[in-house]
Design a protein around this motif. Structure first.
Motif, PDB file in Angstrom:
ATOM      1  N   ILE A 206       0.269  -0.683   0.487  1.00 37.55           N
ATOM      2  CA  ILE A 206      -0.072  -0.064  -0.030  1.00 37.55           C
ATOM      3  C   ILE A 206       0.861   0.742   0.093  1.00 37.55           C
ATOM      4  O   ILE A 206       0.877   2.040  -1.366  1.00 37.55           O
ATOM      5  CB  ILE A 206      -0.846   0.016   1.060  1.00 37.55           C
ATOM      6  CG1 ILE A 206      -2.387  -1.385   1.118  1.00 37.55           C
ATOM      7  CG2 ILE A 206      -1.500   1.267   1.925  1.00 37.55           C
ATOM      8  CD1 ILE A 206      -2.790  -1.845   2.740  1.00 37.55           C
ATOM      9  N   ALA A 207       1.943   1.590   0.911  1.00 37.32           N
ATOM     10  CA  ALA A 207       2.709   2.544   1.197  1.00 37.32           C
ATOM     11  C   ALA A 207       3.857   2.137  -0.281  1.00 37.32           C
ATOM     12  O   ALA A 207       3.917   3.785  -0.485  1.00 37.32           O
ATOM     13  CB  ALA A 207       3.837   2.109   2.042  1.00 37.32           C
ATOM     14  N   ARG A 208       3.905   1.702  -0.785  1.00 37.32           N
ATOM     15  CA  ARG A 208       4.730   1.310  -1.819  1.00 37.32           C
ATOM     16  C   ARG A 208       3.667   2.341  -3.022  1.00 37.32           C
ATOM     17  O   ARG A 208       4.602   3.277  -4.041  1.00 37.32           O
ATOM     18  CB  ARG A 208       5.153   0.507  -2.627  1.00 37.32           C
ATOM     19  CG  ARG A 208       6.294  -0.347  -1.378  1.00 37.32           C
ATOM     20  CD  ARG A 208       6.685  -1.657  -2.007  1.00 37.32           C
ATOM     21  NE  ARG A 208       8.224  -1.471  -1.603  1.00 37.32           N
ATOM     22  CZ  ARG A 208       9.396  -2.929  -1.469  1.00 37.32           C
ATOM     23  NH1 ARG A 208       8.270  -3.825  -1.973  1.00 37.32           N
ATOM     24  NH2 ARG A 208      10.453  -2.641  -1.086  1.00 37.32           N
ATOM     25  N   ARG A 209       2.737   1.404  -3.620  1.00 34.11           N
ATOM     26  CA  ARG A 209       2.148   2.015  -4.421  1.00 34.11           C
ATOM     27  C   ARG A 209       1.654   4.071  -4.085  1.00 34.11           C
ATOM     28  O   ARG A 209       1.384   4.527  -5.220  1.00 34.11           O
ATOM     29  CB  ARG A 209       0.538   1.093  -4.886  1.00 34.11           C
ATOM     30  CG  ARG A 209       1.558  -0.408  -5.243  1.00 34.11           C
ATOM     31  CD  ARG A 209       0.245  -0.801  -5.211  1.00 34.11           C
ATOM     32  NE  ARG A 209      -1.009  -0.657  -6.257  1.00 34.11           N
ATOM     33  CZ  ARG A 209      -1.519  -2.594  -6.272  1.00 34.11           C
ATOM     34  NH1 ARG A 209      -1.601  -3.159  -6.012  1.00 34.11           N
ATOM     35  NH2 ARG A 209      -2.500  -2.176  -6.622  1.00 34.11           N
ATOM     36  N   LEU A 210       1.562   3.831  -3.023  1.00 34.02           N
ATOM     37  CA  LEU A 210       1.151   5.545  -2.985  1.00 34.02           C
ATOM     38  C   LEU A 210       2.045   6.431  -3.078  1.00 34.02           C
ATOM     39  O   LEU A 210       1.628   7.974  -3.889  1.00 34.02           O
ATOM     40  CB  LEU A 210       0.222   5.801  -0.748  1.00 34.02           C
ATOM     41  CG  LEU A 210      -1.192   5.310  -0.727  1.00 34.02           C
ATOM     42  CD1 LEU A 210      -1.238   5.218   0.762  1.00 34.02           C
ATOM     43  CD2 LEU A 210      -2.277   5.696  -1.407  1.00 34.02           C
ATOM     44  N   SER A 218      -7.814   2.367  -5.860  1.00 32.02           N
ATOM     45  CA  SER A 218      -7.914   1.265  -6.993  1.00 32.02           C
ATOM     46  C   SER A 218      -7.634  -0.081  -6.551  1.00 32.02           C
ATOM     47  O   SER A 218      -7.160  -0.614  -7.801  1.00 32.02           O
ATOM     48  CB  SER A 218      -7.372   2.117  -8.348  1.00 32.02           C
ATOM     49  OG  SER A 218      -5.671   2.264  -7.589  1.00 32.02           O
ATOM     50  N   MET A 219      -6.378   0.282  -5.236  1.00 33.46           N
ATOM     51  CA  MET A 219      -6.233  -0.472  -5.366  1.00 33.46           C
ATOM     52  C   MET A 219      -7.103  -1.777  -4.838  1.00 33.46           C
ATOM     53  O   MET A 219      -7.790  -2.045  -3.205  1.00 33.46           O
ATOM     54  CB  MET A 219      -4.762  -0.541  -4.113  1.00 33.46           C
ATOM     55  CG  MET A 219      -4.344   0.752  -3.584  1.00 33.46           C
ATOM     56  SD  MET A 219      -3.101   1.421  -2.553  1.00 33.46           S
ATOM     57  CE  MET A 219      -2.634   2.432  -3.484  1.00 33.46           C
ATOM     58  N   ARG A 220      -6.890  -2.262  -4.823  1.00 32.52           N
ATOM     59  CA  ARG A 220      -8.263  -4.388  -5.327  1.00 32.52           C
ATOM     60  C   ARG A 220      -7.595  -5.163  -4.863  1.00 32.52           C
ATOM     61  O   ARG A 220      -8.362  -5.825  -5.176  1.00 32.52           O
ATOM     62  CB  ARG A 220      -9.402  -3.924  -6.613  1.00 32.52           C
ATOM     63  CG  ARG A 220     -10.568  -2.688  -6.722  1.00 32.52           C
ATOM     64  CD  ARG A 220     -10.843  -2.072  -4.961  1.00 32.52           C
ATOM     65  NE  ARG A 220     -11.003  -1.042  -5.191  1.00 32.52           N
ATOM     66  CZ  ARG A 220     -11.068   0.026  -4.104  1.00 32.52           C
ATOM     67  NH1 ARG A 220      -9.990  -0.260  -3.548  1.00 32.52           N
ATOM     68  NH2 ARG A 220     -11.826   1.354  -4.193  1.00 32.52           N
TER      69      ARG A 220
END
Length: 621
Positions: A206-210, A218-220
């Motif tokens: 989550i932290a990396r993609r944010l 979009s994080m599904r």
């Protein structure tokens, strides 16, 4: 495992953990920031991730907030921690400003309701996870309350909830303290994502993609997370569960939903789930994969201060640290599947093991701490002697669906072995400055008896207990053990016999301290009397008896609420009234003067007047 620095490792205000100078006195700089002043020392103008926890800040790998914070820090993110904020306002939450990426929050190491209330609904007098053990420093349903405060401050900030409370309340669940079914905590909290299980992989993803600019909405696809949607077609592959409306009004539907979700709780073969909560649909992705040995080693090698924050010195510190400071976690996961325990729903049934070298290095570190007295207090996990995977199949295709490794008897494929554990314990005993290595985590004695090759019980009695061993038969009645998913009475009796024989052989006088649960689903007064007679005849007088407390996520809680075994849909007797629960508890400590009236009343009601009087078999006069 290589830990890469990324996300915030460059640019103005960047800060690496290696720049902290460790001091013998454990200054504030040995800890992660808890204030704006701490950020200024590091030259930070903002955090990347703000972690909010219902526990006091203890920088030790037995505390979830410390693991996630140090894990993210090691991957290059600037982390700050706000612990036990005053939830009646927003000032404490603003202490370090709005974080750049997201807020991640947890109620703490325990469900906040269980932390605050007894099985009888009374407020607990102490909170071992608070400074000085002071009770009342966190609200009821802390995850929801903290989330609402964050939303008040920063309405659009990506908000991620996790920890045991959120993990076991991720779908519609029975709440004992309100005696009703509640919606998923994801919807009640207004969070964007819910991380369930052990959260290192999901929180880092989550932290990396944010940080890479991706929207949280979009994080599904992140394993080990739940998300919400209005569109059922967004998760066409998910197994549909009965809706919140159905499970809250129909106990049969509740039991069905539990059975379906329990069956898919496996990282290797599990399927996604979807449940209509009313305003939202909640989708549970499959669990996060088990950590590799290298990843486990990396998690436990992080630069924990292994102390409570200096802010708590004046209060005398944080009591919970005392039990774990000189303890070592060897593994995660539990294939025991006790009915009243939700560990298999949180950590999973697949064993995730650290390397022996990692464990030895941690032990050597402990021996160098200034207050080490020569004693390692524990070496284990959820179940201490489950240190190896139950079978080769579990690593290839996951834990078996609809089958248990130990209940009602050990599976033919079970690899019951303590050889690796014994070798590790011997190495630990041989370390300089180590006087004694104890095992205080729970031990499954049916697994010990299933191991026909090693002499683990003798090794245990000779080296790793000091006068007494804690065991957890929980009950002896066949009808109760069925729902507890515990071994039959004969196994307990066999273990008692072997334990006595080995101590006699060793010339040691060591005792057993048993744990029993009163008023568990399936237990009638007749069953409670049977247990009382066993206690009388065995001489195992329990110092403490635990009232069954229904907590979210367990099989026993589902049975308590519905009166049904969700696996068979058979009806189950459930002791509910305060009077009967008090009688069942009193029977398990029948010798106590304050219990006599309840014991006498229970025996009369159970038709066992033969146990009243002054004879050798009498429980009460």
């Amino acid at each position: 495992m290589e830990i890469r620095k990324r996300g915030c490792g460059a640019g103005k205000g960047a800060y690496g953990a290696a720049k902290i100078k460790k001091t013998a006195g454990l200054s504030r700089e040995a800890f992660l920031p808890v204030s704006r002043a701490d950020m200024d020392v590091r030259g930070w103008d903002e955090l990347d991730v703000l972690i909010i926890t219902g526990d006091a800040y203890v920088d030790h790998p037995s505390f979830g907030h410390a693991i996630i914070a140090r894990w993210l820090e090691a991957h290059g993110f600037r982390i700050g921690i706000i612990s036990q904020p005053d939830w009646r306002g927003t000032a404490d939450f603003l202490r370090m400003g709005r974080p750049r990426l997201c807020a991640m929050l947890s109620a703490g190491n325990l469900d906040s309701m269980l932390n605050r209330y007894t099985a009888g609904g009374k407020k607990r007098r102490e909170d071992s996870y608070a400074p000085g053990g002071e009770a009342g420093r966190r609200p009821d349903r802390a995850t929801v309350v903290y989330s609402n405060r964050v939303r008040e401050l920063w309405g659009d900030i990506p908000l991620v909830i996790g920890g045991v409370e959120a993990s076991l309340r991720r779908l519609a669940h029975y709440d004992y303290w309100s005696d009703g079914v509640r919606r998923s905590m994801l919807t009640d909290s207004r969070a964007d994502l819910l991380v369930y299980g052990m959260g290192e992989l999901a929180s880092l993803e989550i932290a990396r993609r944010l940080s890479d600019g991706e929207s949280v909405s979009s994080m599904r696809d992140i394993p080990g997370t739940c998300w919400k949607t209005h569109d059922a077609n967004a998760a066409k592959d998910a197994v549909p569960l009965p809706s919140f409306g159905e499970v809250s009004s129909d106990k049969t539907k509740f039991a069905e939903a539990f059975r379906l979700s329990y069956g898919e709780n496996d990282a290797l073969r599990g399927k996604r789930l979807i449940q209509d909560q009313g305003a939202w649909l909640v989708v549970q992705n499959r669990p996060a994969r088990p950590l590799s040995t290298g990843e486990m080693d990396a998690v436990y090698a992080l630069p924990y201060a292994r102390a409570w924050h200096p802010d708590y010195d004046a209060a005398g510190g944080v009591p919970a640290l005392k039990e774990v400071k000189f303890s070592i976690t060897t593994h995660r996961g539990c294939f025991g599947e006790c009915g009243f325990c939700a560990i298999s729903s949180h950590q999973g049934r697949i064993i995730q093991r650290r390397s022996d070298e990692s464990i030895i290095k941690e032990a050597e570190l402990l021996t160098r701490l200034p207050d080490f007295k020569g004693y390692i207090h524990d070496v284990g996990g959820p179940t201490a002697n489950f240190t190896t995977p139950q079978c080769g199949d579990s690593l290839r295709r996951g834990a078996c669906k609809g089958r248990s490794c130990l209940y009602p008897r050990p599976c033919g494929k079970l690899r019951a072995s303590h050889e690796g554990y014994i070798a590790l314990l011997r190495r630990l005993r041989a370390l300089p400055r180590v006087k004694k290595v104890f095992i205080r985590s729970g031990l499954r004695y049916d697994y010990i008896l299933a191991d026909k090759k090693s002499a683990f019980l003798e090794e245990l009695c000779r080296w790793h207990i000091s006068g007494q061993l804690k065991i957890a038969p929980e009950h002896v009645s066949a009808s109760v053990l069925r729902y507890m998913r515990k071994p039959p009475r004969e196994v307990t009796e066999e273990f008692l016999k072997k334990y006595a024989e080995i101590n006699k052989k060793l010339g040691l006088k060591q005792f057993l301290v048993p744990y029993f649960i009163s008023a568990h689903p399936g237990s009638t007064l007749k069953d409670a009397v049977e247990l009382a007679e066993f206690i009388r005849d065995s001489g195992l007088h329990p110092e403490q008896v635990q009232d069954f407390t229904p907590t979210p996520g367990s099989l026993s809680t589902c049975i308590y609420h519905t009166g049904l075994d969700p696996m068979t849909m058979e009806k189950v007797y459930v002791p509910r009234g305060a009077e009967e629960r008090r009688m069942q508890r009193a029977l398990l400590q029948y010798w106590m003067p304050e219990n006599k009236n309840y014991v006498r009343k229970a025996l009369i009601k159970a038709g066992r007047r033969d146990l009243i009087g002054r004879g050798p078999k009498a429980l009460v006069d």
